[in-house]
Motif scaffolding. Sequence first.
Motif, mmCIF file in Angstrom:
data_model
loop_
_atom_site.group_PDB
_atom_site.id
_atom_site.type_symbol
_atom_site.label_atom_id
_atom_site.label_comp_id
_atom_site.label_asym_id
_atom_site.label_seq_id
_atom_site.Cartn_x
_atom_site.Cartn_y
_atom_site.Cartn_z
ATOM 1 N N LEU A 94 -10.245 22.509 -7.780
ATOM 2 C CA LEU A 94 -11.276 21.484 -7.562
ATOM 3 C C LEU A 94 -10.905 20.653 -6.348
ATOM 4 N N LEU A 95 -11.847 20.501 -5.436
ATOM 5 C CA LEU A 95 -11.676 19.666 -4.246
ATOM 6 C C LEU A 95 -12.572 18.452 -4.365
ATOM 7 N N ASP A 96 -11.977 17.262 -4.252
ATOM 8 C CA ASP A 96 -12.726 16.011 -4.313
ATOM 9 C C ASP A 96 -12.795 15.442 -2.896
ATOM 10 N N VAL A 97 -13.974 15.514 -2.277
ATOM 11 C CA VAL A 97 -14.158 15.051 -0.895
ATOM 12 C C VAL A 97 -14.435 13.546 -0.902
ATOM 13 N N GLY A 98 -13.630 12.796 -0.144
ATOM 14 C CA GLY A 98 -13.750 11.346 -0.152
ATOM 15 C C GLY A 98 -13.269 10.782 -1.473
ATOM 16 N N CYS A 99 -12.050 11.168 -1.866
ATOM 17 C CA CYS A 99 -11.562 10.903 -3.226
ATOM 18 C C CYS A 99 -11.187 9.452 -3.470
ATOM 19 N N ALA A 100 -11.118 8.628 -2.427
ATOM 20 C CA ALA A 100 -10.815 7.192 -2.561
ATOM 21 C C ALA A 100 -9.523 6.986 -3.353
ATOM 22 N N HIS A 101 -9.600 6.235 -4.461
ATOM 23 C CA HIS A 101 -8.394 5.883 -5.221
ATOM 24 C C HIS A 101 -7.874 7.030 -6.082
ATOM 25 N N GLY A 102 -8.604 8.132 -6.132
ATOM 26 C CA GLY A 102 -8.131 9.295 -6.867
ATOM 27 C C GLY A 102 -8.503 9.318 -8.330
ATOM 28 N N PRO A 119 -10.484 9.873 4.222
ATOM 29 C CA PRO A 119 -10.260 9.475 5.615
ATOM 30 C C PRO A 119 -9.636 8.095 5.805
ATOM 31 N N ASP A 120 -9.807 7.188 4.836
ATOM 32 C CA ASP A 120 -9.250 5.846 4.963
ATOM 33 C C ASP A 120 -7.740 5.906 4.712
ATOM 34 N N ALA A 121 -6.958 5.562 5.732
ATOM 35 C CA ALA A 121 -5.510 5.739 5.658
ATOM 36 C C ALA A 121 -4.882 4.947 4.527
ATOM 37 N N LYS A 122 -5.245 3.682 4.379
ATOM 38 C CA LYS A 122 -4.631 2.851 3.354
ATOM 39 C C LYS A 122 -4.969 3.352 1.947
ATOM 40 N N VAL A 123 -6.224 3.700 1.749
ATOM 41 C CA VAL A 123 -6.642 4.190 0.429
ATOM 42 C C VAL A 123 -5.973 5.526 0.128
ATOM 43 N N ALA A 124 -5.916 6.408 1.122
ATOM 44 C CA ALA A 124 -5.266 7.712 0.925
ATOM 45 C C ALA A 124 -3.789 7.542 0.603
ATOM 46 N N ASP A 125 -3.116 6.677 1.350
ATOM 47 C CA ASP A 125 -1.685 6.471 1.129
ATOM 48 C C ASP A 125 -1.418 5.888 -0.257
ATOM 49 N N ALA A 126 -2.304 4.998 -0.709
ATOM 50 C CA ALA A 126 -2.131 4.418 -2.046
ATOM 51 C C ALA A 126 -2.279 5.490 -3.126
ATOM 52 N N ALA A 127 -3.214 6.412 -2.935
ATOM 53 C CA ALA A 127 -3.387 7.497 -3.909
ATOM 54 C C ALA A 127 -2.177 8.429 -3.908
ATOM 55 N N VAL A 128 -1.658 8.740 -2.730
ATOM 56 C CA VAL A 128 -0.471 9.595 -2.623
ATOM 57 C C VAL A 128 0.719 8.923 -3.295
ATOM 58 N N ALA A 129 0.844 7.611 -3.111
ATOM 59 C CA ALA A 129 1.955 6.872 -3.718
ATOM 60 C C ALA A 129 1.919 6.934 -5.237
ATOM 61 N N ARG A 130 0.744 7.190 -5.806
ATOM 62 C CA ARG A 130 0.616 7.330 -7.254
ATOM 63 C C ARG A 130 0.803 8.780 -7.697
ATOM 64 N N GLY A 131 1.241 9.627 -6.763
ATOM 65 C CA GLY A 131 1.554 11.004 -7.114
ATOM 66 C C GLY A 131 0.379 11.951 -7.077
ATOM 67 N N LEU A 132 -0.720 11.557 -6.430
ATOM 68 C CA LEU A 132 -1.903 12.410 -6.382
ATOM 69 C C LEU A 132 -1.905 13.266 -5.117
ATOM 70 N N PRO A 133 -2.375 14.511 -5.202
ATOM 71 C CA PRO A 133 -2.405 15.405 -4.033
ATOM 72 C C PRO A 133 -3.600 15.089 -3.136
ATOM 73 N N VAL A 134 -3.403 14.258 -2.141
ATOM 74 C CA VAL A 134 -4.482 13.801 -1.267
ATOM 75 C C VAL A 134 -4.100 14.044 0.188
ATOM 76 N N ARG A 135 -5.020 14.634 0.935
ATOM 77 C CA ARG A 135 -4.839 14.808 2.374
ATOM 78 C C ARG A 135 -5.667 13.760 3.111
ATOM 79 N N ARG A 136 -5.059 13.144 4.083
ATOM 80 C CA ARG A 136 -5.761 12.142 4.883
ATOM 81 C C ARG A 136 -6.538 12.848 5.996
ATOM 82 N N GLY A 137 -7.827 12.539 6.104
ATOM 83 C CA GLY A 137 -8.644 13.125 7.151
ATOM 84 C C GLY A 137 -10.051 13.393 6.682
ATOM 85 N N PHE A 138 -10.737 14.274 7.388
ATOM 86 C CA PHE A 138 -12.140 14.559 7.127
ATOM 87 C C PHE A 138 -12.327 15.993 6.639
#
Length: 299
Positions: A94-102, A119-138
Amino acid sequence: MTDRDMATFQVGEQCPACLQMMRPGLQPWHRVCSRCTYEGSTLLVDIDVAGTADVVDEAMREEGLNQLRQSNFEALEADIARRVTAAGGERPRLLDVGCAHGWFLEAGRPDFEVLGIEPDAKVADAAVARGLPVRRGFFPDVLDASEQFDVIVFNDVLEHIPDIGAALRACMRHLQPGGWVIVNAPARTGVLYRFSVLMARLGLPASFERLWQKGLPSPHVHYLDDDSMQAIAGHAAMQVAAVRTLPSLTARGLYARIRADRSVPAAKAMLVASVLSVASPALRILPADIKVWMLQAKG
Protein backbone atom coordinates in the motif's frame (compact mmCIF):
# COMPACT_ATOMS: atom_id res chain seq x y z
CA MET A 1 8.65 17.93 -13.93
CA THR A 2 11.11 18.73 -11.17
CA ASP A 3 10.14 18.76 -7.50
CA ARG A 4 10.00 22.55 -7.60
CA ASP A 5 7.79 22.47 -10.70
CA MET A 6 5.41 20.20 -8.83
CA ALA A 7 5.54 22.43 -5.75
CA THR A 8 4.54 25.57 -7.65
CA PHE A 9 2.05 24.86 -10.43
CA GLN A 10 -1.15 26.47 -11.57
CA VAL A 11 -4.09 24.54 -12.93
CA GLY A 12 -5.05 25.09 -16.55
CA GLU A 13 -8.32 26.20 -18.12
CA GLN A 14 -9.40 22.84 -19.60
CA CYS A 15 -11.79 20.60 -17.74
CA PRO A 16 -9.99 17.35 -16.80
CA ALA A 17 -13.29 15.45 -16.91
CA CYS A 18 -14.86 16.30 -20.30
CA LEU A 19 -11.90 18.24 -21.78
CA GLN A 20 -14.02 21.31 -22.55
CA MET A 21 -12.98 24.85 -21.72
CA MET A 22 -13.71 26.16 -18.25
CA ARG A 23 -15.67 29.36 -17.65
CA PRO A 24 -15.56 31.90 -14.79
CA GLY A 25 -17.36 30.86 -11.61
CA LEU A 26 -18.28 32.60 -8.36
CA GLN A 27 -14.86 34.18 -7.76
CA PRO A 28 -12.10 35.40 -10.11
CA TRP A 29 -10.10 32.24 -9.33
CA HIS A 30 -13.08 29.84 -9.45
CA ARG A 31 -13.85 27.89 -12.62
CA VAL A 32 -16.80 25.73 -13.65
CA CYS A 33 -17.00 23.50 -16.68
CA SER A 34 -19.11 24.71 -19.59
CA ARG A 35 -20.46 21.20 -20.14
CA CYS A 36 -20.20 18.94 -17.07
CA THR A 37 -20.37 19.26 -13.27
CA TYR A 38 -16.64 19.56 -12.56
CA GLU A 39 -15.41 22.61 -10.62
CA GLY A 40 -11.82 23.81 -10.39
CA SER A 41 -9.71 26.79 -9.44
CA THR A 42 -6.69 28.72 -10.65
CA LEU A 43 -5.37 29.06 -7.09
CA LEU A 44 -1.61 28.68 -6.96
CA VAL A 45 -0.27 25.51 -5.35
CA ASP A 46 2.96 26.47 -3.60
CA ILE A 47 3.75 23.56 -1.28
CA ASP A 48 6.02 24.41 1.64
CA VAL A 49 8.56 21.67 0.91
CA ALA A 50 11.05 23.10 3.41
CA GLY A 51 8.46 23.35 6.17
CA THR A 52 9.35 26.99 6.90
CA ALA A 53 6.10 28.80 6.05
CA ASP A 54 4.10 30.22 8.96
CA VAL A 55 0.63 30.17 7.41
CA VAL A 56 -0.52 26.91 9.00
CA ASP A 57 -0.04 26.01 12.66
CA GLU A 58 0.88 22.37 12.12
CA ALA A 59 0.57 21.43 15.80
CA MET A 60 -2.93 22.92 15.93
CA ARG A 61 -3.83 21.21 12.65
CA GLU A 62 -2.68 17.84 13.99
CA GLU A 63 -4.69 18.32 17.17
CA GLY A 64 -7.79 19.32 15.23
CA LEU A 65 -7.69 16.44 12.75
CA ASN A 66 -6.34 13.62 14.89
CA GLN A 67 -9.58 12.07 16.14
CA LEU A 68 -11.55 12.51 12.90
CA ARG A 69 -8.79 11.25 10.63
CA GLN A 70 -7.91 8.27 12.79
CA SER A 71 -11.57 7.21 13.03
CA ASN A 72 -12.12 7.65 9.29
CA PHE A 73 -8.86 5.93 8.43
CA GLU A 74 -9.67 2.86 10.53
CA ALA A 75 -13.01 2.48 8.76
CA LEU A 76 -11.51 3.07 5.32
CA GLU A 77 -8.56 0.73 5.88
CA ALA A 78 -10.90 -2.08 6.94
CA ASP A 79 -12.97 -1.55 3.78
CA ILE A 80 -9.88 -1.61 1.56
CA ALA A 81 -8.44 -4.69 3.28
CA ARG A 82 -11.64 -6.61 2.50
CA ARG A 83 -11.27 -5.85 -1.21
CA VAL A 84 -7.54 -6.26 -1.82
CA THR A 85 -5.62 -9.46 -2.46
CA ALA A 86 -2.00 -9.75 -3.53
CA ALA A 87 -0.56 -12.24 -5.98
CA GLY A 88 1.12 -15.33 -4.54
CA GLY A 89 -0.38 -14.94 -1.09
CA GLU A 90 2.06 -12.17 -0.14
CA ARG A 91 1.12 -9.18 1.98
CA PRO A 92 -0.32 -6.56 -0.37
CA ARG A 93 1.67 -3.34 -0.76
CA LEU A 94 0.00 0.00 0.00
CA LEU A 95 1.31 3.43 -1.00
CA ASP A 96 -0.06 6.48 0.82
CA VAL A 97 0.57 9.60 -1.30
CA GLY A 98 0.84 12.74 0.81
CA CYS A 99 0.84 10.68 4.00
CA ALA A 100 1.35 13.69 6.34
CA HIS A 101 1.65 12.47 9.95
CA GLY A 102 1.38 8.83 8.89
CA TRP A 103 -1.97 8.03 10.49
CA PHE A 104 -3.15 5.97 7.54
CA LEU A 105 0.16 4.10 7.43
CA GLU A 106 -0.38 3.15 11.07
CA ALA A 107 -3.93 2.02 10.34
CA GLY A 108 -2.74 -0.08 7.38
CA ARG A 109 0.20 -1.86 9.00
CA PRO A 110 -1.76 -4.87 10.28
CA ASP A 111 -2.93 -5.78 6.74
CA PHE A 112 -0.41 -4.22 4.34
CA GLU A 113 3.24 -3.57 3.66
CA VAL A 114 3.04 0.21 3.76
CA LEU A 115 5.02 3.11 2.29
CA GLY A 116 4.29 6.83 2.51
CA ILE A 117 5.32 9.82 0.41
CA GLU A 118 5.28 13.33 1.91
CA PRO A 119 6.70 16.55 0.38
CA ASP A 120 6.68 18.66 3.57
CA ALA A 121 10.12 18.10 5.11
CA LYS A 122 9.16 18.71 8.74
CA VAL A 123 6.05 16.55 8.59
CA ALA A 124 7.90 13.77 6.77
CA ASP A 125 10.78 13.83 9.24
CA ALA A 126 8.36 13.67 12.18
CA ALA A 127 6.69 10.59 10.69
CA VAL A 128 10.06 8.92 10.08
CA ALA A 129 11.08 9.68 13.67
CA ARG A 130 8.05 7.65 14.78
CA GLY A 131 9.37 4.67 12.85
CA LEU A 132 7.14 4.99 9.78
CA PRO A 133 8.44 4.21 6.25
CA VAL A 134 8.10 7.62 4.60
CA ARG A 135 9.99 9.07 1.64
CA ARG A 136 10.30 12.83 1.39
CA GLY A 137 9.35 14.20 -2.02
CA PHE A 138 6.67 14.07 -4.68
CA PHE A 139 4.72 11.26 -6.29
CA PRO A 140 5.80 9.58 -8.53
CA ASP A 141 9.31 11.11 -8.60
CA VAL A 142 10.57 9.34 -5.47
CA LEU A 143 9.53 5.89 -6.73
CA ASP A 144 11.72 3.59 -8.77
CA ALA A 145 10.26 2.86 -12.19
CA SER A 146 9.78 -0.81 -11.27
CA GLU A 147 8.01 -0.26 -7.93
CA GLN A 148 4.41 -1.47 -7.91
CA PHE A 149 1.63 -1.52 -5.34
CA ASP A 150 -1.66 -3.25 -4.78
CA VAL A 151 -3.24 -0.08 -3.41
CA ILE A 152 -2.39 3.60 -3.95
CA VAL A 153 -4.22 5.94 -1.60
CA PHE A 154 -4.86 9.69 -1.82
CA ASN A 155 -6.33 10.88 1.48
CA ASP A 156 -7.29 14.55 1.04
CA VAL A 157 -4.50 14.88 -1.51
CA LEU A 158 -5.70 14.44 -5.10
CA GLU A 159 -7.82 17.61 -4.94
CA HIS A 160 -4.59 19.56 -4.33
CA ILE A 161 -2.70 18.16 -7.35
CA PRO A 162 -3.12 20.45 -10.38
CA ASP A 163 -2.54 17.81 -13.06
CA ILE A 164 -4.98 15.23 -11.74
CA GLY A 165 -4.89 13.24 -14.97
CA ALA A 166 -1.10 12.85 -14.87
CA ALA A 167 -1.33 11.69 -11.25
CA LEU A 168 -3.81 8.93 -12.14
CA ARG A 169 -1.79 7.85 -15.18
CA ALA A 170 1.25 7.57 -12.91
CA CYS A 171 -0.82 5.36 -10.63
CA MET A 172 -1.46 2.99 -13.52
CA ARG A 173 2.30 2.66 -14.09
CA HIS A 174 2.85 1.73 -10.44
CA LEU A 175 -0.24 -0.42 -9.88
CA GLN A 176 -0.28 -4.21 -9.83
CA PRO A 177 -2.87 -5.89 -12.10
CA GLY A 178 -6.19 -5.81 -10.27
CA GLY A 179 -4.93 -3.10 -7.93
CA TRP A 180 -6.89 -0.21 -6.51
CA VAL A 181 -6.55 3.57 -6.40
CA ILE A 182 -8.42 5.11 -3.46
CA VAL A 183 -9.43 8.78 -3.71
CA ASN A 184 -10.69 10.23 -0.42
CA ALA A 185 -11.65 13.85 -1.14
CA PRO A 186 -14.21 16.64 -0.57
CA ALA A 187 -17.32 16.35 -2.74
CA ARG A 188 -19.00 19.25 -4.49
CA THR A 189 -22.34 17.59 -3.72
CA GLY A 190 -21.85 17.86 0.05
CA VAL A 191 -24.14 20.00 2.20
CA LEU A 192 -21.38 22.28 3.53
CA TYR A 193 -20.07 22.96 0.05
CA ARG A 194 -23.55 23.67 -1.29
CA PHE A 195 -24.16 26.04 1.62
CA SER A 196 -20.90 27.85 0.90
CA VAL A 197 -21.94 28.26 -2.75
CA LEU A 198 -25.25 29.78 -1.65
CA MET A 199 -23.48 32.19 0.69
CA ALA A 200 -21.06 33.19 -2.06
CA ARG A 201 -23.96 33.93 -4.40
CA LEU A 202 -25.36 36.19 -1.68
CA GLY A 203 -22.11 38.13 -1.54
CA LEU A 204 -20.66 36.36 1.51
CA PRO A 205 -17.74 34.32 0.13
CA ALA A 206 -15.83 33.58 3.36
CA SER A 207 -17.03 29.98 3.78
CA PHE A 208 -16.57 29.31 0.04
CA GLU A 209 -12.99 30.55 0.21
CA ARG A 210 -12.38 28.50 3.34
CA LEU A 211 -13.55 25.26 1.71
CA TRP A 212 -11.27 25.92 -1.26
CA GLN A 213 -8.49 26.70 1.26
CA LYS A 214 -7.77 29.98 -0.45
CA GLY A 215 -4.67 31.65 0.97
CA LEU A 216 -3.06 28.41 2.16
CA PRO A 217 0.11 26.99 0.56
CA SER A 218 -1.78 24.03 -0.91
CA PRO A 219 -5.34 25.12 -1.78
CA HIS A 220 -7.92 22.94 -3.48
CA VAL A 221 -7.77 23.03 -7.26
CA HIS A 222 -10.53 20.47 -7.86
CA TYR A 223 -13.99 19.80 -6.43
CA LEU A 224 -15.28 16.46 -7.67
CA ASP A 225 -18.51 14.45 -7.80
CA ASP A 226 -19.34 10.94 -9.00
CA ASP A 227 -19.70 11.89 -12.66
CA SER A 228 -16.53 13.97 -12.91
CA MET A 229 -14.49 11.38 -11.02
CA GLN A 230 -15.72 8.67 -13.36
CA ALA A 231 -14.77 10.75 -16.40
CA ILE A 232 -11.32 11.71 -15.08
CA ALA A 233 -10.61 8.09 -14.14
CA GLY A 234 -11.69 7.01 -17.62
CA HIS A 235 -8.97 9.13 -19.24
CA ALA A 236 -6.44 7.11 -17.22
CA ALA A 237 -7.99 3.75 -18.26
CA MET A 238 -9.64 3.33 -14.86
CA GLN A 239 -13.21 3.24 -13.65
CA VAL A 240 -15.02 3.88 -10.37
CA ALA A 241 -15.69 0.43 -8.92
CA ALA A 242 -17.15 1.54 -5.58
CA VAL A 243 -18.13 4.71 -3.72
CA ARG A 244 -18.57 5.38 -0.01
CA THR A 245 -18.79 8.39 2.31
CA LEU A 246 -17.00 9.43 5.50
CA PRO A 247 -17.82 11.99 8.22
CA SER A 248 -16.35 15.42 7.52
CA LEU A 249 -16.19 16.79 11.07
CA THR A 250 -16.47 16.02 14.75
CA ALA A 251 -17.11 18.48 17.57
CA ARG A 252 -13.91 17.43 19.29
CA GLY A 253 -10.93 19.21 17.75
CA LEU A 254 -13.05 21.47 15.56
CA TYR A 255 -11.80 24.73 17.11
CA ALA A 256 -8.17 23.64 16.72
CA ARG A 257 -8.82 22.61 13.12
CA ILE A 258 -10.16 26.07 12.27
CA ARG A 259 -7.41 27.87 14.21
CA ALA A 260 -4.73 25.94 12.31
CA ASP A 261 -5.13 28.70 9.71
CA ARG A 262 -3.23 31.48 11.49
CA SER A 263 -5.27 34.15 9.67
CA VAL A 264 -8.50 33.15 11.49
CA PRO A 265 -9.06 35.15 14.72
CA ALA A 266 -9.76 33.15 17.88
CA ALA A 267 -13.22 34.68 18.38
CA LYS A 268 -14.28 33.83 14.83
CA ALA A 269 -12.93 30.28 15.16
CA MET A 270 -14.89 29.82 18.38
CA LEU A 271 -18.11 31.07 16.75
CA VAL A 272 -17.75 28.86 13.67
CA ALA A 273 -16.84 25.84 15.78
CA SER A 274 -19.88 26.39 18.00
CA VAL A 275 -22.26 26.68 15.04
CA LEU A 276 -20.87 23.56 13.35
CA SER A 277 -20.96 21.58 16.60
CA VAL A 278 -24.65 22.36 17.04
CA ALA A 279 -25.32 21.47 13.40
CA SER A 280 -23.26 18.26 13.38
CA PRO A 281 -26.17 15.85 14.16
CA ALA A 282 -28.10 17.18 11.15
CA LEU A 283 -25.00 17.12 8.95
CA ARG A 284 -24.65 13.38 9.52
CA ILE A 285 -27.93 12.69 7.69
CA LEU A 286 -27.48 15.22 4.88
CA PRO A 287 -25.38 14.71 1.71
CA ALA A 288 -21.83 13.91 2.81
CA ASP A 289 -18.99 16.37 2.24
CA ILE A 290 -16.38 13.61 2.04
CA LYS A 291 -16.55 10.86 -0.56
CA VAL A 292 -14.25 7.95 -1.27
CA TRP A 293 -13.98 6.83 -4.89
CA MET A 294 -12.39 3.39 -5.34
CA LEU A 295 -10.86 3.03 -8.79
CA GLN A 296 -9.67 -0.01 -10.73
CA ALA A 297 -8.32 -0.52 -14.21
CA LYS A 298 -10.99 -0.94 -16.86
CA GLY A 299 -11.75 -4.55 -17.67
